[in-house]
Design a protein around this motif. Structure first.
Motif, PDB file in Angstrom:
ATOM      1  N   TYR A 234    -115.487  55.658  51.065  1.00  0.00           N
ATOM      2  CA  TYR A 234    -115.262  56.620  50.095  1.00  0.00           C
ATOM      3  C   TYR A 234    -116.247  57.560  49.811  1.00  0.00           C
ATOM      4  CZ  TYR A 234    -113.820  58.364  45.594  1.00  0.00           C
ATOM      5  OH  TYR A 234    -113.505  59.101  44.499  1.00  0.00           O
ATOM      6  N   THR A 235    -115.920  58.821  49.933  1.00  0.00           N
ATOM      7  CA  THR A 235    -117.112  59.847  49.808  1.00  0.00           C
ATOM      8  C   THR A 235    -117.584  60.173  48.335  1.00  0.00           C
ATOM      9  OG1 THR A 235    -115.621  61.652  49.597  1.00  0.00           O
ATOM     10  CG2 THR A 235    -116.235  60.938  52.074  1.00  0.00           C
ATOM     11  N   GLY A 236    -116.804  59.830  47.518  1.00  0.00           N
ATOM     12  CA  GLY A 236    -117.242  60.295  45.978  1.00  0.00           C
ATOM     13  C   GLY A 236    -118.244  59.176  45.408  1.00  0.00           C
ATOM     14  N   PRO A 237    -118.700  59.209  44.137  1.00  0.00           N
ATOM     15  CA  PRO A 237    -119.270  58.317  43.424  1.00  0.00           C
ATOM     16  C   PRO A 237    -118.857  57.030  43.421  1.00  0.00           C
ATOM     17  CG  PRO A 237    -119.521  60.188  42.072  1.00  0.00           C
ATOM     18  CD  PRO A 237    -118.404  60.611  43.587  1.00  0.00           C
ATOM     19  N   LYS A 238    -119.432  56.150  43.946  1.00  0.00           N
ATOM     20  CA  LYS A 238    -118.757  54.606  43.867  1.00  0.00           C
ATOM     21  C   LYS A 238    -118.469  54.044  42.754  1.00  0.00           C
ATOM     22  CE  LYS A 238    -120.116  55.048  48.274  1.00  0.00           C
ATOM     23  NZ  LYS A 238    -119.234  55.793  49.207  1.00  0.00           N
ATOM     24  N   PRO A 239    -117.180  53.365  42.510  1.00  0.00           N
ATOM     25  CA  PRO A 239    -117.051  52.454  41.399  1.00  0.00           C
ATOM     26  C   PRO A 239    -117.979  51.409  41.166  1.00  0.00           C
ATOM     27  CG  PRO A 239    -115.283  52.019  43.109  1.00  0.00           C
ATOM     28  CD  PRO A 239    -116.474  53.242  43.653  1.00  0.00           C
ATOM     29  N   ASP A 240    -118.133  50.791  39.960  1.00  0.00           N
ATOM     30  CA  ASP A 240    -118.991  49.770  39.722  1.00  0.00           C
ATOM     31  C   ASP A 240    -118.832  48.504  40.695  1.00  0.00           C
ATOM     32  OD1 ASP A 240    -120.135  51.255  37.721  1.00  0.00           O
ATOM     33  OD2 ASP A 240    -119.055  50.464  36.249  1.00  0.00           O
ATOM     34  N   ALA A 241    -117.577  48.430  40.986  1.00  0.00           N
ATOM     35  CA  ALA A 241    -117.423  47.107  41.893  1.00  0.00           C
ATOM     36  C   ALA A 241    -117.973  47.043  43.230  1.00  0.00           C
ATOM     37  CB  ALA A 241    -115.589  46.903  42.096  1.00  0.00           C
ATOM     38  N   CYS A 242    -118.254  48.220  43.517  1.00  0.00           N
ATOM     39  CA  CYS A 242    -118.903  48.571  44.918  1.00  0.00           C
ATOM     40  C   CYS A 242    -120.243  48.122  45.149  1.00  0.00           C
ATOM     41  CB  CYS A 242    -118.615  50.035  45.555  1.00  0.00           C
ATOM     42  SG  CYS A 242    -117.265  50.557  46.119  1.00  0.00           S
ATOM     43  N   SER A 243    -120.777  47.741  43.661  1.00  0.00           N
ATOM     44  CA  SER A 243    -122.208  47.237  43.692  1.00  0.00           C
ATOM     45  C   SER A 243    -122.264  46.117  44.380  1.00  0.00           C
ATOM     46  CB  SER A 243    -122.598  47.335  42.376  1.00  0.00           C
ATOM     47  OG  SER A 243    -121.964  46.490  41.638  1.00  0.00           O
ATOM     48  N   GLN A 244    -121.136  45.390  44.472  1.00  0.00           N
ATOM     49  CA  GLN A 244    -121.366  43.882  45.046  1.00  0.00           C
ATOM     50  C   GLN A 244    -120.513  43.835  46.236  1.00  0.00           C
ATOM     51  OE1 GLN A 244    -122.910  41.393  43.539  1.00  0.00           O
ATOM     52  NE2 GLN A 244    -123.152  42.240  41.486  1.00  0.00           N
ATOM     53  N   LYS A 245    -121.362  43.757  47.331  1.00  0.00           N
ATOM     54  CA  LYS A 245    -120.885  43.782  48.728  1.00  0.00           C
ATOM     55  C   LYS A 245    -120.539  42.404  48.942  1.00  0.00           C
ATOM     56  CE  LYS A 245    -123.107  47.300  51.443  1.00  0.00           C
ATOM     57  NZ  LYS A 245    -123.744  47.633  52.707  1.00  0.00           N
ATOM     58  N   LYS A 246    -119.512  42.343  49.783  1.00  0.00           N
ATOM     59  CA  LYS A 246    -118.420  40.841  50.206  1.00  0.00           C
ATOM     60  C   LYS A 246    -119.167  40.496  51.610  1.00  0.00           C
ATOM     61  CE  LYS A 246    -116.348  41.920  46.525  1.00  0.00           C
ATOM     62  NZ  LYS A 246    -116.714  41.189  45.185  1.00  0.00           N
ATOM     63  N   GLU A 247    -119.210  38.942  51.520  1.00  0.00           N
ATOM     64  CA  GLU A 247    -119.555  38.499  52.659  1.00  0.00           C
ATOM     65  C   GLU A 247    -118.534  38.815  53.808  1.00  0.00           C
ATOM     66  OE1 GLU A 247    -120.220  33.833  54.225  1.00  0.00           O
ATOM     67  OE2 GLU A 247    -119.731  34.197  52.079  1.00  0.00           O
ATOM     68  N   GLU A 248    -119.337  39.107  54.951  1.00  0.00           N
ATOM     69  CA  GLU A 248    -118.666  39.358  56.081  1.00  0.00           C
ATOM     70  C   GLU A 248    -117.874  38.222  57.041  1.00  0.00           C
ATOM     71  OE1 GLU A 248    -120.147  42.380  58.682  1.00  0.00           O
ATOM     72  OE2 GLU A 248    -120.271  43.744  57.046  1.00  0.00           O
ATOM     73  N   ILE A 249    -116.655  38.150  57.251  1.00  0.00           N
ATOM     74  CA  ILE A 249    -116.252  37.169  58.046  1.00  0.00           C
ATOM     75  C   ILE A 249    -116.056  37.614  59.438  1.00  0.00           C
ATOM     76  CG2 ILE A 249    -114.107  35.414  58.147  1.00  0.00           C
ATOM     77  CD1 ILE A 249    -113.783  36.043  55.280  1.00  0.00           C
ATOM     78  N   PRO A 250    -116.570  37.081  60.443  1.00  0.00           N
ATOM     79  CA  PRO A 250    -116.346  37.460  61.897  1.00  0.00           C
ATOM     80  C   PRO A 250    -115.002  37.677  62.211  1.00  0.00           C
ATOM     81  CG  PRO A 250    -118.223  35.856  61.478  1.00  0.00           C
ATOM     82  CD  PRO A 250    -117.544  35.999  60.250  1.00  0.00           C
ATOM     83  N   SER A 251    -114.625  38.722  62.810  1.00  0.00           N
ATOM     84  CA  SER A 251    -113.022  38.780  63.304  1.00  0.00           C
ATOM     85  C   SER A 251    -113.051  37.989  64.462  1.00  0.00           C
ATOM     86  CB  SER A 251    -112.815  40.043  63.545  1.00  0.00           C
ATOM     87  OG  SER A 251    -113.718  40.714  64.447  1.00  0.00           O
ATOM     88  N   LYS A 252    -111.794  37.149  64.424  1.00  0.00           N
ATOM     89  CA  LYS A 252    -111.506  36.223  65.810  1.00  0.00           C
ATOM     90  C   LYS A 252    -110.353  36.838  66.594  1.00  0.00           C
ATOM     91  CE  LYS A 252    -113.167  32.192  63.467  1.00  0.00           C
ATOM     92  NZ  LYS A 252    -112.933  31.005  62.939  1.00  0.00           N
TER      93      LYS A 252
END
Length: 259
Positions: A234-252
């Protein structure tokens, strides 16, 4: 977005094991995993639903999902990545669902016949979801029903229960009539054309397109942590929710249904 939150927590268990909460309250909404372990998914999702009402002026991230209703990898992506990400970031992303996947079609005396990768029941499931999109029209309405179906033990048999919870004004009988009619046949043919027009051509499903583009990297990142990818794209100002990155799950590779 209606009372989606309870149903989300109820069905998410099908894809995740129960955990124990060992986190302080300040961290309970930091990730979906922590919220689930601490049994506060409803409250956290209600919070994100409220903050998502904020309007953002920059173009939303376009997410197209080409999938088939009984593919395990497609169901996993919808339930564990796409739907929860959309709940929290629907103000900066648009979702397009195209149920067809690795099916094949042929014209028999003016009527299209379909052969689906996981058998006739998958063709029914694909068409049910296409008919839901046609009748309900709005993603906010039909995505709830489709999530409910895809997260259930039996996708096609869940139609009636999911409609009774989320869209009681639409009867399962009307959807089944659509499946068995020229309308359902036409809707599935349209999805076939959209899928066949992909560039590059799809090699598997779920096939994920972000802002009109597909690449191995985008696919891998979407399946590992779609939430992070949407926030970064997303190119605009980030929503507050984006302040918390999520744990990445390796794709299989076993989360893909090959073409």
């Amino acid at each position: 977005m209606k009372s989606v939150l309870f149903f989300f927590s109820l069905y998410f268990v099908n894809f995740s094991s129960q955990e124990i909460c060992n986190y302080p309250p300040s961290e309970w909404c930091a990730t979906q995993e922590i919220a689930r372990a601490c049994q506060v998914e409803n409250q956290c999702l209600e919070f994100y639903a409220r903050v998502s009402n904020k309007k953002f002026s920059d173009p939303a991230v376009q997410v197209e999902l080409y999938y088939e209703s009984l593919c395990g990898g497609c169901r996993n992506f919808i339930v564990t990545q796409l739907f929860p990400t959309w709940l929290m970031l629907n103000n900066i992303m648009n979702v397009t669902l195209v149920p067809y996947g690795n099916a094949m079609e042929k014209n028999n005396s003016g009527k299209w016949e379909f052969e689906c990768q996981h058998g006739p029941e998958e063709c029914v499931g694909n068409m049910m979801e296409a008919c839901l999109m046609y009748y309900l029209g709005n993603l906010d309405d039909y995505f709830l029903v489709i999530f409910c179906m895809e997260s259930s033990n039996n996708v096609t048999m869940a139609l009636d229960a999911c409609l009774s919870i989320y869209e009681p004004s639409l009867s399962s009988k009307k959807v089944v009539e659509c499946v068995n009619s020229d309308l359902g046949n036409k809707l599935m043919h349209q999805n076939a054309l959209r899928t066949e027009a992909l560039n590059p051509p799809h090699k598997y499903v779920p096939w994920i397109v972000i802002n009109g583009k597909h690449s191995d990297d985008l696919q891998s990142r979407a399946q590992s942590a779609l939430f992070n990818l949407i926030c970064e794209t997303y190119t605009g100002p980030k929503p507050d929710a984006c302040s918390q990155k999520k744990e990445e799950i390796p794709s299989k590779s076993d989360l893909l249904c090959l073409n």
